[in-house]
Write an enzyme that holds these catalytic residues in place. Structure first.
Site, short mmCIF file in Angstrom:
data_model
loop_
_atom_site.label_atom_id
_atom_site.label_comp_id
_atom_site.label_asym_id
_atom_site.label_seq_id
_atom_site.Cartn_x
_atom_site.Cartn_y
_atom_site.Cartn_z
N ARG A 66 -30.92 -42.37 15.39
CA ARG A 66 -29.78 -42.90 16.13
C ARG A 66 -28.67 -41.85 16.12
O ARG A 66 -28.60 -41.00 15.24
CB ARG A 66 -29.30 -44.20 15.50
CG ARG A 66 -30.35 -45.31 15.52
CD ARG A 66 -29.86 -46.55 14.79
NE ARG A 66 -30.83 -47.63 14.85
CZ ARG A 66 -31.83 -47.79 13.98
NH1 ARG A 66 -31.97 -46.92 12.98
NH2 ARG A 66 -32.67 -48.79 14.08
N LYS A 91 -28.97 -48.08 10.27
CA LYS A 91 -28.47 -49.30 10.89
C LYS A 91 -29.05 -50.56 10.26
O LYS A 91 -28.38 -51.57 10.12
CB LYS A 91 -28.80 -49.28 12.39
CG LYS A 91 -28.28 -50.48 13.16
CD LYS A 91 -28.63 -50.38 14.63
CE LYS A 91 -28.15 -51.61 15.40
NZ LYS A 91 -28.52 -51.53 16.84
N HIS A 150 -28.46 -42.64 23.67
CA HIS A 150 -29.40 -43.54 23.00
C HIS A 150 -30.77 -43.55 23.69
O HIS A 150 -31.78 -43.86 23.06
CB HIS A 150 -28.84 -44.96 22.94
CG HIS A 150 -29.65 -45.88 22.09
ND1 HIS A 150 -29.66 -45.82 20.71
CD2 HIS A 150 -30.51 -46.88 22.42
CE1 HIS A 150 -30.47 -46.75 20.23
NE2 HIS A 150 -31.01 -47.41 21.23
N ARG A 153 -33.53 -41.60 22.03
CA ARG A 153 -34.28 -42.28 20.96
C ARG A 153 -35.46 -43.05 21.55
O ARG A 153 -36.58 -43.00 21.03
CB ARG A 153 -33.35 -43.23 20.21
CG ARG A 153 -34.03 -44.16 19.22
CD ARG A 153 -32.99 -44.92 18.40
NE ARG A 153 -33.54 -46.12 17.78
CZ ARG A 153 -34.26 -46.11 16.65
NH1 ARG A 153 -34.52 -44.98 16.04
NH2 ARG A 153 -34.71 -47.25 16.15
N HIS A 182 -37.35 -49.09 12.80
CA HIS A 182 -37.13 -50.50 13.14
C HIS A 182 -37.50 -51.38 11.95
O HIS A 182 -38.56 -51.19 11.35
CB HIS A 182 -37.98 -50.91 14.36
CG HIS A 182 -37.42 -50.43 15.66
ND1 HIS A 182 -38.00 -49.43 16.38
CD2 HIS A 182 -36.32 -50.83 16.37
CE1 HIS A 182 -37.30 -49.21 17.49
NE2 HIS A 182 -36.28 -50.05 17.50
N TYR A 191 -43.15 -50.78 23.56
CA TYR A 191 -43.80 -49.49 23.79
C TYR A 191 -45.30 -49.62 23.96
O TYR A 191 -45.98 -48.61 24.19
CB TYR A 191 -43.50 -48.55 22.61
CG TYR A 191 -42.02 -48.32 22.41
CD1 TYR A 191 -41.32 -47.44 23.21
CD2 TYR A 191 -41.33 -49.02 21.42
CE1 TYR A 191 -39.96 -47.24 23.02
CE2 TYR A 191 -39.97 -48.83 21.23
CZ TYR A 191 -39.30 -47.93 22.04
OH TYR A 191 -37.95 -47.74 21.86
#
Length: 265
Positions: A66, A91, A150, A153, A182, A191
């Site tokens: 990020r 995050k 972003h 990413r 994640h 994805y």
């Protein structure tokens, strides 16, 4: 990347000018302008170039970090020899270690290690520089079609998912989760649309004579079945969007089998 190279010229000129000004131990505006002019001359001769923004973009594309994680990264958290970068704070609240590819390590070695941070770019400066790079490249900067930092990413995770689907053995969902950072693996389902072709190739290899020879598949009660050596986890098989074409009198209809799986469950 060509626009990033030009932006690096401006960054190098600004940084070198400040360094020359500080070395003079002067506070006059004239000396500041003189230092900036001297820095401009040095940079234009290509004898000094810091690939700050080129490295930043490649770092995003190769690590899926990020923006905030990248800007907070310190040199004492980077091990260029072991090709790793440690993020103590992310995050999702969990630390993680980024794998650094060899070509990315080569770029990082070109950056000055005189400061604390790997990318000492103020957030506001980065935002304005990104807009300048996009405009110079003819890329949208407004509306839904704009390219955001972003998005690098998302592109990085997409590339790994695609590469994994075309690599023998591939990457499992856990591998992709470790790469992206994640916390919820369900976030990675977006994805899975990238993997059907590669998955089909790996299935062909597993069910082939060679696959049978090396134990990737076995014959059981007249049916060919996959084994653990095929390295095709059930999570990947169940999430891949498999389609079939139904031939009619005048057209074909494409059906996503995931809907049938869900209904059957």
């Amino acid at each position: 990347m060509a626009a990033a190279h030009q932006e690096d010229h401006l960054w190098t000129e600004r940084s070198l000018g400040q360094q020359l000004f500080d070395d003079q131990q002067s506070t006059t505006k004239y000396q500041r302008l003189k230092a900036r002019a001297e820095a401009r001359k040095i940079v234009s001769s290509e004898t000094c170039h810091v690939p700050m923004f080129a490295s930043f973009i490649q770092f995003q594309l190769m690590t899926a970090a990020r923006r905030s994680e990248t800007l907070k990264l310190k040199w004492n958290q980077v091990d260029l020899d072991r090709q790793t970068a440690f993020l103590p704070e992310t995050k999702n609240g969990r630390p993680r270690t980024l794998p650094l590819r060899a070509d990315l390590v080569a770029l990082l070695r070109e950056l000055p290690q005189t400061g604390e941070y790997v990318f000492p770019i103020p957030v506001d400066y980065l935002r304005k520089a990104w807009l300048r790079m996009c405009e110079a490249s003819g890329i949208e900067t407004l509306g839904s079609e704009r390219l955001r930092i972003h998005d690098l990413r998302h592109e990085a995770i997409s590339r790994v998912a695609e590469a994994g689907s075309q690599t023998p053995g591939g990457f499992s969902l856990l591998d992709l989760q470790a790469f992206s950072g994640h916390r919820d693996p369900r976030m990675l389902l977006r994805y899975t649309h990238l993997t059907p072709t590669g998955l089909a190739t790996r299935l062909d290899a597993a069910f082939s004579e060679c696959g049978l020879k090396y134990g990737k598949a076995v014959i059981y009660r007249g049916r060919t079945r996959l084994t653990e050596k095929a390295e095709l986890p059930m999570s990947e098989l169940m999430s891949a969007p498999i389609t079939i074409a139904i031939e009619g009198n005048s057209n074909q209809k494409v059906v996503d089998l995931r809907a049938y799986r869900k209904a059957a469950a």
